[in-house]
Design an enzyme around this catalytic site. Sequence first.
Site, PDB file in Angstrom:
ATOM      1  N   HIS A   1      57.399 -51.585 -85.142  1.00 54.71           N
ATOM      2  CA  HIS A   1      57.625 -52.254 -86.425  1.00 54.71           C
ATOM      3  C   HIS A   1      56.735 -51.602 -87.477  1.00 54.71           C
ATOM      4  O   HIS A   1      55.510 -51.552 -87.327  1.00 54.71           O
ATOM      5  CB  HIS A   1      57.340 -53.753 -86.311  1.00 54.71           C
ATOM      6  CG  HIS A   1      58.393 -54.475 -85.529  1.00 54.71           C
ATOM      7  ND1 HIS A   1      58.133 -55.518 -84.680  1.00 54.71           N
ATOM      8  CD2 HIS A   1      59.748 -54.269 -85.483  1.00 54.71           C
ATOM      9  CE1 HIS A   1      59.274 -55.941 -84.140  1.00 54.71           C
ATOM     10  NE2 HIS A   1      60.261 -55.198 -84.606  1.00 54.71           N
TER      11      HIS A   1
ATOM     12  N   HIS B   1      51.927 -54.624 -81.120  1.00 52.88           N
ATOM     13  CA  HIS B   1      52.430 -55.169 -82.393  1.00 52.88           C
ATOM     14  C   HIS B   1      51.313 -55.922 -83.107  1.00 52.88           C
ATOM     15  O   HIS B   1      50.227 -56.103 -82.595  1.00 52.88           O
ATOM     16  CB  HIS B   1      53.545 -56.190 -82.120  1.00 52.88           C
ATOM     17  CG  HIS B   1      54.824 -55.617 -81.594  1.00 52.88           C
ATOM     18  ND1 HIS B   1      56.004 -55.682 -82.291  1.00 52.88           N
ATOM     19  CD2 HIS B   1      55.121 -54.997 -80.421  1.00 52.88           C
ATOM     20  CE1 HIS B   1      56.977 -55.125 -81.584  1.00 52.88           C
ATOM     21  NE2 HIS B   1      56.469 -54.699 -80.442  1.00 52.88           N
TER      22      HIS B   1
ATOM     23  N   GLU C   1      50.371 -58.855 -79.482  1.00 51.48           N
ATOM     24  CA  GLU C   1      50.376 -59.134 -80.924  1.00 51.48           C
ATOM     25  C   GLU C   1      48.916 -59.169 -81.339  1.00 51.48           C
ATOM     26  O   GLU C   1      48.183 -60.115 -81.024  1.00 51.48           O
ATOM     27  CB  GLU C   1      51.048 -60.480 -81.226  1.00 51.48           C
ATOM     28  CG  GLU C   1      52.533 -60.557 -80.871  1.00 51.48           C
ATOM     29  CD  GLU C   1      53.435 -59.831 -81.860  1.00 51.48           C
ATOM     30  OE1 GLU C   1      52.925 -59.312 -82.868  1.00 51.48           O
ATOM     31  OE2 GLU C   1      54.653 -59.789 -81.616  1.00 51.48           O
TER      32      GLU C   1
HETATM   33 ZN   LIG Z   1      56.233 -56.374 -84.266  1.00 49.21          ZN
END
Ligand SMILES: [Zn+2]
Length: 484
Positions: A217, A345, A419
């Site tokens: 991302h 992420h 995350e």
């Molecule tokens: Zn992500």
Amino acid sequence: MGIRKISTRLPNGGGGSRDWNIRQDCRREDSKELCSEFAIHIANSVQGTLLELHGALGLSGTRLPSGFFKEIRADTCDPFSSLLSAPCSCPGPMQDSAGIFGGCRPFDNSAVALQQGMTEPRHGLGAGWERSLAQHRREVVEETVSQRRGLDAYSYTRYHPMEEIYQWMIQISEKYAEVVTQHFLGMTYETRPMYYLKISQPSNNPKKIIWMDCGIHAREWIAPAFCQWFVKEILQNYKDDSRIKKLLRNLDFYVLPVLNIDGYIYTWTTDRLWRKSRSSHNNGTCFGTDLNRNFNVSWCSIGASRNCQDITFCGTGPVSEPETKAVSSLIESKKDNIVCFLTMHSFGQLILTPYGYTKNKSSNHEELIQVGQKAANALKEKHGTNYRVGSSADILYATSGSSRDWARDMGIPFSYTFELRDNGTYGFVLPEAQIQATCEESMAAILSVLDDVYEKYWGVDSAGKAASSAAVVLGLLFSFMSLL
Ligand SMILES: [Zn+2]
């Protein structure tokens, strides 16, 4: 035809030359590695040359000409075997008047493709163009030399634009050439080369693989920063740190610092909060696929959108994007040897296990949670940061087509999404002042996971110890796990 010798000069590598012995048929298993390295060398050369050409013409960016690498998406080696099947006509390194095009036929072809890919007409530029090009080359070389001296001063507590990360990958694999190699993975939608770094101690041991990717991302900048930190930590410590030394005895690390390169660049140039890739849809009316909804696992069934305007657009089909294709095919080709799949992420401070597409649990769910919880504890010890551990469907939200779920269903036993910081105070725009602490604590967590993976397969209590042949039991263990 046997072995063919090819010399190339690498414009952005400071002008050094290198000889390559390339086997005629890159499809042969024993020459794949070499072909892949050769592919990278050519790609770097072309990129460096483009940098010079664009600089001389006053253009910005170093996009590779569309078309030149189009076939590489299918297979790293094949396009080069076709280039190499032509006779290597020049006896040694070749100089043109500007002194930038070196090498034999493969490099000649790239130069031709390069010119064809340029939108500006070359004629009319004349001798002045050549002079300015030569001058620009000197500048690039000088700049490269000063950058090379500066690798030790490369800041791991800053965010870096893609050009600097490309340069860093070249420099770090030159500096630690005995353990790191840079490998070509594929091309992005906007025809930029994707590379991963392989960290491997030379050994006769059959080894297992740890995969780590960052930046799927685009806006989650702390993720690529962590991949670079991870590589740096391993390389600076592998000789003296017994923990890392031990891991490298049986494990190779494959690290992809930026998966979504087009999107990452877009966050630097245009929109800091861009998430998706940059593929074009609906006749150029909307852009970008969420690459972490595009893997071939329960594709677009839940937590993903078929509307290309949405930030979770799943693409036009499973693995419709060149970036996910590139990652999928490498993982598939090595899946029997990959024991751990880590995808980084931000944000939310979570360690996520499969699955996102169902509330059902994976067969080794309890073990995944246990290992994840231990990692969260190790993380907290560093700076007191709290992480939660659980399956994506349980503690975050439902998602389909994620790489983590896909990897687990391919039979890779340990598969996690991290995350990283924070919890929303700064969100995706985590200040540089927090990079160091975030990386330090994340490193502690990742090493904890790796310790557990290591213990499971090679530890004193592992099944292998009791057997007359550890290899046989290990083989059984892996074939058993792939049935689960
Ligand atoms: Zn992500």
